[in-house]
Design a protein around this motif. Sequence first.
Motif, short mmCIF file in Angstrom:
data_model
loop_
_atom_site.label_atom_id
_atom_site.label_comp_id
_atom_site.label_asym_id
_atom_site.label_seq_id
_atom_site.Cartn_x
_atom_site.Cartn_y
_atom_site.Cartn_z
N MET A 1 0.91 -1.56 0.13
CA MET A 1 -0.19 0.30 0.00
C MET A 1 1.15 1.38 0.16
SD MET A 1 -2.70 0.87 2.73
CE MET A 1 -4.34 -0.72 2.15
N ILE A 2 0.01 2.33 -0.78
CA ILE A 2 1.27 3.26 -1.17
C ILE A 2 1.79 4.45 0.25
CG2 ILE A 2 1.10 3.40 -3.61
CD1 ILE A 2 -1.12 5.22 -3.30
N SER A 3 2.01 5.65 0.48
CA SER A 3 2.17 6.10 1.46
C SER A 3 1.61 7.09 1.26
CB SER A 3 3.57 5.97 1.79
OG SER A 3 4.27 7.15 1.43
N THR A 205 -6.61 -4.25 -5.77
CA THR A 205 -6.13 -5.20 -6.39
C THR A 205 -4.43 -4.85 -6.62
OG1 THR A 205 -6.11 -6.52 -8.58
CG2 THR A 205 -7.58 -7.32 -6.36
N CYS A 206 -4.44 -3.30 -7.38
CA CYS A 206 -3.70 -3.05 -7.93
C CYS A 206 -2.38 -2.44 -6.48
CB CYS A 206 -3.72 -1.53 -8.89
SG CYS A 206 -4.67 0.09 -7.98
N VAL A 207 -1.56 -1.83 -7.05
CA VAL A 207 0.03 -1.33 -6.36
C VAL A 207 -0.46 -0.31 -5.77
CG1 VAL A 207 1.99 -0.05 -6.37
CG2 VAL A 207 1.27 -2.33 -7.72
N LYS A 208 -1.23 0.86 -6.38
CA LYS A 208 -1.34 2.04 -5.48
C LYS A 208 -2.86 2.31 -4.85
CE LYS A 208 0.23 5.04 -9.64
NZ LYS A 208 -0.33 5.75 -10.80
N ALA A 209 -2.69 1.07 -4.47
CA ALA A 209 -4.36 1.00 -3.35
C ALA A 209 -4.35 1.21 -1.98
CB ALA A 209 -4.52 -0.51 -3.33
N ASN A 210 -5.27 2.11 -2.10
CA ASN A 210 -4.89 2.33 -0.39
C ASN A 210 -5.91 2.75 0.35
OD1 ASN A 210 -6.10 5.98 -1.07
ND2 ASN A 210 -4.96 4.84 -2.62
N PRO A 211 -6.18 3.64 1.63
CA PRO A 211 -7.59 3.48 2.50
C PRO A 211 -8.91 4.14 1.63
CG PRO A 211 -5.40 3.48 3.97
CD PRO A 211 -5.45 3.83 2.31
N PHE A 212 -8.56 5.26 0.62
CA PHE A 212 -8.95 6.02 -0.02
C PHE A 212 -10.26 4.80 -1.00
CE2 PHE A 212 -7.12 10.37 1.59
CZ PHE A 212 -7.77 10.40 2.73
N SER A 213 -9.36 4.37 -1.78
CA SER A 213 -9.60 3.73 -2.67
C SER A 213 -9.80 2.53 -2.33
CB SER A 213 -8.19 2.87 -4.20
OG SER A 213 -7.02 2.21 -3.66
N ASP A 214 -9.84 1.89 -1.73
CA ASP A 214 -10.58 0.23 -1.42
C ASP A 214 -11.74 0.29 -0.39
OD1 ASP A 214 -7.50 -0.61 -1.38
OD2 ASP A 214 -7.78 -0.70 0.46
N THR A 215 -12.10 1.77 0.31
CA THR A 215 -13.25 2.18 0.48
C THR A 215 -14.92 1.34 -0.61
OG1 THR A 215 -12.62 3.69 2.38
CG2 THR A 215 -14.70 3.81 1.75
N PHE A 216 -14.09 2.59 -1.55
CA PHE A 216 -14.73 2.67 -2.75
C PHE A 216 -14.67 1.49 -3.67
CE2 PHE A 216 -14.06 7.41 -1.12
CZ PHE A 216 -15.77 7.45 -1.27
N ALA A 217 -13.56 0.88 -4.41
CA ALA A 217 -13.57 -0.11 -4.53
C ALA A 217 -14.14 -1.32 -4.34
CB ALA A 217 -11.72 -0.67 -5.06
N LEU A 218 -13.79 -1.77 -2.67
CA LEU A 218 -14.63 -2.93 -2.47
C LEU A 218 -16.65 -3.21 -1.89
CD1 LEU A 218 -13.12 -5.68 -1.11
CD2 LEU A 218 -13.54 -4.41 1.43
N GLU A 219 -16.49 -1.82 -1.86
CA GLU A 219 -17.99 -1.65 -1.94
C GLU A 219 -18.85 -1.70 -3.01
OE1 GLU A 219 -22.25 -0.11 -0.03
OE2 GLU A 219 -20.43 -1.76 0.41
N ALA A 220 -17.69 -1.38 -3.69
CA ALA A 220 -18.59 -1.46 -5.28
C ALA A 220 -18.71 -2.54 -6.05
CB ALA A 220 -17.86 -0.63 -6.22
N PHE A 221 -17.31 -3.93 -5.49
CA PHE A 221 -17.41 -4.77 -5.91
C PHE A 221 -18.56 -5.67 -5.16
CE2 PHE A 221 -15.21 -9.18 -5.45
CZ PHE A 221 -15.25 -9.58 -6.91
N ASP A 222 -18.13 -5.22 -4.10
CA ASP A 222 -19.55 -5.97 -3.31
C ASP A 222 -21.03 -5.67 -3.86
OD1 ASP A 222 -21.62 -7.08 -1.23
OD2 ASP A 222 -20.89 -6.31 0.45
N LEU A 223 -21.47 -4.49 -4.26
CA LEU A 223 -22.60 -3.77 -4.66
C LEU A 223 -23.31 -4.51 -6.23
CD1 LEU A 223 -22.76 -0.69 -4.06
CD2 LEU A 223 -23.85 -2.13 -2.91
#
Length: 384
Positions: A1-3, A205-223
């Motif tokens: 996860m990027i800093s 699942t990307c190199v630049k994944a971070n807490p912000f992107s995870d929040t939206f990406a994971l909810e999107a995937f679930d939906l």
Amino acid sequence: MISKYSLKLPKVIFGGEDPTEELVGVLENEGVKKAALFTDASLRKLGLVDPTLEACQKAGAEVTIIDNIPPEPTYGQVQEVVDQVAGESVDIVIAVGGGSVMDSAKLACVAAGADYTVHDLLTDPKRAKKQIKCVAVPTTAGTGAEATINAIVAVPEDEVKIGIVNDDMMPDYVLLDVRMVQNLPRSIAAATGVDAMCHAIECFTCVKANPFSDTFALEAFDLIVNNIERACDDKDAIDAKRAMQVAALYGGIAITASGTTAVHGLSYPLGGKYHVPHGVSNAILLSPVMHFNEPAIRDRLALAYDRAIRGGAETDEAKSAAVIERMDQIVEHLDIPKKLEELGVTDAPIDWLAEAGIQQQRLLSNNKREVTLEDARAIYQQII
């Protein structure tokens, strides 16, 4: 996860019942006297543009309709509509359409009247500066273009597509109106929906994944995983369609916060050379790329399993395999082609595809597992 990471969003996003009514207030608050409405002729015939036109009329705004935007446009075709907007001296651009319409509108908002062209932005996207404000009204639940800072154009001389990325291309206002996607043809709903699924899982699942992107990406995937089939199969499944519309928006936000990977990167030559629709080319490459990436993203796929599938798998390996299998099932259920030959492409030049695909380093560098020229060749070989 990027800093270091950031979150970029449209100024206002309207949803719920009849959000198009909010457009009246937007136009009045912005002091709009003349608007350019980007759409396509088929949407006009279906009456999907009417609510927007009515809102413009209520706000006292004159409207110039631009409905000749082709699917998957070239940079030259986009430049033609950019020039048209510049000649009309409009105050705002409203995009009612899918990804191609919204991307064209976003480019018009940064290029109309500027001292650079769309072609210039292919090599120097930092030059883009917002000239006109933008309203996005998506008519598909997939591309997420209403919440991204990029626009995709075809480059015919190179037979590829290129993404132009600049913060100023973020739409200012977004209207999510479920009526726009209620009667989508199943094939379009399926292809755009799988595109959104790719956005979600790639960003997570990307190199630049971070807490912000995870929040939206994971909810999107679930939906998406739990609504896409019903949304495509049942025209009356409004709740599922609304869920897909929100998921598409979240996928776009995730793209801006982190980014897509090799699925999208390797799909660009398929669209550029064979004009395979964007969502279909991603669907074709999804399984091969996910299987290639699996050793490097197993822990992330396991987290996606826990959130979206929640079955009986216990180990990360089993959970990871189940996520890929579930995505394969979705593509199969939606009758999306898995091979180029199903699209009539029987002479695909593997070497050319691999060379063209490996050039997409903006996206490939975001892939958790390095993709070499030989890797690209092997992945393309699986879809012939």
